[in-house]
Design a protein around this motif. Sequence first.
Motif, mmCIF file in Angstrom:
data_model
loop_
_atom_site.group_PDB
_atom_site.id
_atom_site.type_symbol
_atom_site.label_atom_id
_atom_site.label_comp_id
_atom_site.label_asym_id
_atom_site.label_seq_id
_atom_site.Cartn_x
_atom_site.Cartn_y
_atom_site.Cartn_z
ATOM 1 N N LEU A 186 116.214 36.143 86.134
ATOM 2 C CA LEU A 186 114.843 35.739 85.830
ATOM 3 C C LEU A 186 114.171 35.338 87.147
ATOM 4 O O LEU A 186 114.730 34.536 87.907
ATOM 5 C CB LEU A 186 114.833 34.547 84.872
ATOM 6 C CG LEU A 186 113.456 33.958 84.545
ATOM 7 C CD1 LEU A 186 112.606 34.960 83.759
ATOM 8 C CD2 LEU A 186 113.607 32.660 83.747
ATOM 9 N N PHE A 187 113.009 35.953 87.407
ATOM 10 C CA PHE A 187 112.245 35.617 88.613
ATOM 11 C C PHE A 187 111.045 34.754 88.237
ATOM 12 O O PHE A 187 110.380 35.015 87.214
ATOM 13 C CB PHE A 187 111.724 36.891 89.292
ATOM 14 C CG PHE A 187 112.730 37.639 90.138
ATOM 15 C CD1 PHE A 187 114.093 37.464 89.980
ATOM 16 C CD2 PHE A 187 112.292 38.542 91.110
ATOM 17 C CE1 PHE A 187 115.008 38.186 90.748
ATOM 18 C CE2 PHE A 187 113.199 39.260 91.898
ATOM 19 C CZ PHE A 187 114.569 39.067 91.707
ATOM 20 N N GLY A 188 110.792 33.736 89.047
ATOM 21 C CA GLY A 188 109.560 32.973 88.936
ATOM 22 C C GLY A 188 108.461 33.665 89.721
ATOM 23 O O GLY A 188 108.740 34.550 90.546
ATOM 24 N N PHE A 211 115.112 29.672 90.220
ATOM 25 C CA PHE A 211 115.164 31.031 89.661
ATOM 26 C C PHE A 211 116.109 31.904 90.480
ATOM 27 O O PHE A 211 116.488 31.553 91.605
ATOM 28 C CB PHE A 211 113.750 31.644 89.651
ATOM 29 C CG PHE A 211 112.826 30.981 88.653
ATOM 30 C CD1 PHE A 211 112.078 29.878 89.015
ATOM 31 C CD2 PHE A 211 112.747 31.431 87.343
ATOM 32 C CE1 PHE A 211 111.243 29.238 88.096
ATOM 33 C CE2 PHE A 211 111.918 30.809 86.413
ATOM 34 C CZ PHE A 211 111.170 29.705 86.788
ATOM 35 N N HIS A 212 116.468 33.079 89.931
ATOM 36 C CA HIS A 212 117.331 34.015 90.675
ATOM 37 C C HIS A 212 116.591 34.633 91.848
ATOM 38 O O HIS A 212 117.198 35.057 92.843
ATOM 39 C CB HIS A 212 117.794 35.144 89.736
ATOM 40 C CG HIS A 212 118.689 34.710 88.625
ATOM 41 N ND1 HIS A 212 118.250 34.526 87.330
ATOM 42 C CD2 HIS A 212 120.009 34.397 88.621
ATOM 43 C CE1 HIS A 212 119.259 34.149 86.571
ATOM 44 N NE2 HIS A 212 120.336 34.068 87.309
ATOM 45 N N GLY A 213 115.258 34.743 91.687
ATOM 46 C CA GLY A 213 114.419 35.336 92.734
ATOM 47 C C GLY A 213 112.981 34.884 92.508
ATOM 48 O O GLY A 213 112.676 34.254 91.477
ATOM 49 N N TYR A 214 112.137 35.197 93.480
ATOM 50 C CA TYR A 214 110.768 34.676 93.421
ATOM 51 C C TYR A 214 109.762 35.784 93.724
ATOM 52 O O TYR A 214 109.926 36.494 94.735
ATOM 53 C CB TYR A 214 110.596 33.526 94.420
ATOM 54 C CG TYR A 214 111.502 32.353 94.076
ATOM 55 C CD1 TYR A 214 112.804 32.289 94.574
ATOM 56 C CD2 TYR A 214 111.088 31.369 93.193
ATOM 57 C CE1 TYR A 214 113.656 31.258 94.220
ATOM 58 C CE2 TYR A 214 111.933 30.325 92.835
ATOM 59 C CZ TYR A 214 113.215 30.278 93.347
ATOM 60 O OH TYR A 214 114.048 29.259 92.974
ATOM 61 N N ALA A 215 108.778 35.926 92.862
ATOM 62 C CA ALA A 215 107.705 36.901 93.088
ATOM 63 C C ALA A 215 106.493 36.176 93.654
ATOM 64 O O ALA A 215 106.282 34.991 93.380
ATOM 65 C CB ALA A 215 107.332 37.591 91.783
#
Length: 374
Positions: A186-188, A211-215
């Motif tokens: 899940l990316f924020g 989060f796992h990654g960030y947008a």
Amino acid sequence: MSLPNHFDLLATDGAARTGHLTTPHGVVRTPAFMPCGTAGAMKGVHWREVRDAGADIVLGNTYHLMLRPGAERIAALGGLQSFTGWNGPMLTDSGGFQVMSLSDLRKVSERAVTFRSHIDGAKVELSPERSIEVQRLLGSDIAMQMDECVRLPAGRDDIERAMRLSLRWAERSKRAFESAPEGCMLFGIVQGGDIAEMRHINARELVEIGFHGYAIGGLAVGEPQAVMLAMIEETAPALPADRPRYLMGVGTPEDLLEAVTRGIDMFDCVMPTRNGRHGMAFTRFGQINLRNARHADDPRPLDEESEWPSARNISRAYLHHLVRSGETLGAMLLSEINIAYYQHLMRGMRDAITAGTFETFQKQTRAGWARGDI
Ligand SMILES: O=c1[nH]cnc2cc3nc(NCCN4CCOCC4)[nH]c3cc12
């Protein structure tokens, strides 16, 4: 609660990075460009060609898929990979952005976004919880939180209001995601418009949620490229260096080069296929409009040195004829050629960052674009 990290940072060159993001359906080599398979298909391009062009991951749009054929139906058919035949990693967006740009009579409340389907006018409610449920039903490898993206230019109050709503929705998205299958991510999404202070607040509070990654969202929404690049410079360093950074909706080859230089790892954009359908080719020499009459008698291919057969073996005269005649084959060929060029560019960036020659790569790439189509 911090989420496990599936991103291996392999090399850096300045602020540029290259790495591997491991998903349940395979490894994504970054910097990565995700072609948009909007409604479960890459418009006019077989999945085989998408894979052969070098794409590791594609994007599916939750808004389209939840309206037609429906998330529960796709789940019953085994999820997006089984349903579509694309067996690699898939990222799905939350659906919120397209509700705002494609649906009618939409209303944003604390609880959810409600709207009428552009297909049959049915009333639909999309909450952060339902968006995560839909992305889970689709079988997404990387899900996106639901957020509110403000078009630019916008007032400070509106930017702050949407940023704080998106943060509350980030919390709710993460709670709804907790029981996801092993390895799914899940990316924020960082909002904050063109206000550096808002970007810093949003990034800090999003990282605290974890989060796992960030947008980086809220960009490529009407602002000049200089503003987009300035906001990347404000936001990327505020995100964890060991997690992937995804710039949403971007962009042209020039945008990709500039954004990777500033520390972005992942991209998605409809341009390769959309511009291909309108007769535009992306090449090492910049964009070439095949509608232009000057191509009518030109026997040369788009690029004699391209590793992509259709760019190396098909004459501009024939492409011009197909485009002018409205032949479907014209849109198909230019869409695959463009996806292949974008992947060629990403591969070149990954190799240059690994070799520590990214600055030279940038200069050579820009020189090719500046040369134009001679
Ligand atoms: O904040 C966002 N949140 C969730 N999804 C997004 C998608 C986004 N897509 C763009 N820009 C797309 C620009 N395209 C360029 C090619 O032509 C179509 C539009 N900006 C975006 C921002 C967001």
